[in-house]
Design an enzyme around this catalytic site. Structure first.
Site, PDB file in Angstrom:
ATOM      1  CD  GLU A   1      -2.842  -1.138   2.305  1.00 45.91           C
ATOM      2  OE1 GLU A   1      -2.606  -0.279   3.364  1.00 45.91           O
ATOM      3  OE2 GLU A   1      -3.630  -2.152   2.486  1.00 45.91           O
TER       4      GLU A   1
ATOM      5  CG  HIS B   1      -6.182  -0.185   4.915  1.00 45.98           C
ATOM      6  ND1 HIS B   1      -4.899  -0.808   4.987  1.00 45.98           N
ATOM      7  CD2 HIS B   1      -6.887  -0.520   6.035  1.00 45.98           C
ATOM      8  CE1 HIS B   1      -4.915  -1.694   6.098  1.00 45.98           C
ATOM      9  NE2 HIS B   1      -6.218  -1.508   6.691  1.00 45.98           N
TER      10      HIS B   1
END
Length: 316
Positions: free
Chosen positions: A171, A194
């Site tokens: 990420e 997220h």
């Protein structure tokens, strides 16, 4: 340094996001919204469904999974779940004996498991193939749980009717452009950055929960919910007990340290004690009856003087 997380505070926020994603996927609303923003009017009903009467499979029946099951049942869904631990079903939900059973039966599969060696890529090409044709996969747990390339292939082939993914193996470290994934532009695929627990309510409760954990660790030595530290706890010393002190010790996780500590405490009444370790560090807690307050400093100095000692505290 003992580091804490908050495993409870964002459970409701994640469960609500998954419910929203189930409805969005079943109506293909992600694709319709993108088309409308592109100026395309595409009014269709083919392969769009109500969620009432459909089966939700929950993998990981913990804090989030149980809340999700309750919400799904309130919307008329059937709930089946699988967990490695024996747990009590809530509502009309039903426990499955295997993960394969959940994958084969569920119209929607939602993942809520921790990141462990056992859960790494637990949903791969074989597991995706065992899911019902036209079913949906939702991952709001950990990015390493699903093999992303295999999921993208299952979506593009039409075996899966859609997916919602909130977590990824890798990420970005900050907001902005630069996100890359094989899931980009897959059909009926919702991608979120997220944000499962990113609500004002969850963030506030996270602050309170972590602050409470830190306070308990400082005041009573409790290390429950620590992420890098052995988790230990002892029941509280009664406020009326003026002769019991709590010895808290952090030491190197090597043989012989507990023997040294217990030898020091051998002449005193140890009411209760616990010890655990994580990696190279071990944690010890004991409640000791000390009639003479002058002795407390002696006990502290003796335990702190052990060669393997890292930190020793005496709590009253």
């Amino acid at each position: 340094i003992c580091v804490f997380n908050s495993p409870f505070s964002n459970s409701r926020s994640v469960a609500e996001l998954v419910i929203a994603e189930i409805i969005l996927l079943s109506r293909q609303l992600g694709d319709r919204s993108r088309e409308m923003h592109d100026g395309v009017w595409n009014k269709v009903s083919k392969n769009c469904y109500e969620i009432r009467g459909k089966t939700l499979g929950i993998v990981g029946y913990g804090h989030i999974g149980t809340q999700l099951g309750v919400l799904a049942e309130s919307l008329g869904m059937h709930v089946i779940w699988y967990d490695v631990l024996p747990l009590m079903p809530i509502g009309m939900s039903r426990a499955a004996e295997t993960l394969t059973e959940v994958l084969a039966e569920a119209d929607f599969v939602s993942l809520h498991v921790p990141e462990t060696p056992e859960t790494k890529y637990m949903i791969g090409e074989r597991e995706l193939a065992s899911m019902k044709k036209g079913s949906y996969l939702i991952n709001a747990s950990r990015g390493t749980v699903v093999a992303i390339e295999a999921l993208a292939a299952a979506l593009k082939s039409g075996h899966l009717a859609g997916a919602a993914v909130d977590v990824y193996p890798s990420e970005p470290l900050s907001n902005g452009p630069g996100f890359e994934s094989p899931l980009r532009n897959c059909p009926n695929t919702l991608l979120t950055p997220h944000i499962g627990g990113s609500t004002e309510e969850a963030q506030r409760m996270i602050g309170v929960e972590v602050a409470s954990a830190l306070t308990k660790f400082i005041n009573s030595g409790t290390s429950i919910n620590a992420v890098n530290f052995a988790e230990c706890d002892l029941r509280a010393i009664p406020s009326t007990d003026m002769t019991t002190v709590r010895i808290v010790n952090v030491h190197q996780n090597v043989p012989g340290v507990l023997r040294q500590i217990n030898n020091i405490l051998a002449d005193y009444n140890v009411n209760k004690q616990i010890s655990d370790s994580k990696g190279d560090v071990a944690y010890f807690m004991a409640d000791v009856t000390v009639e003479d307050p002058k002795v407390i400093n002696t006990i502290y100095e003796q335990i702190a003087g052990i060669n393997e000692n890292i930190i020793t505290r005496v709590l009253f």
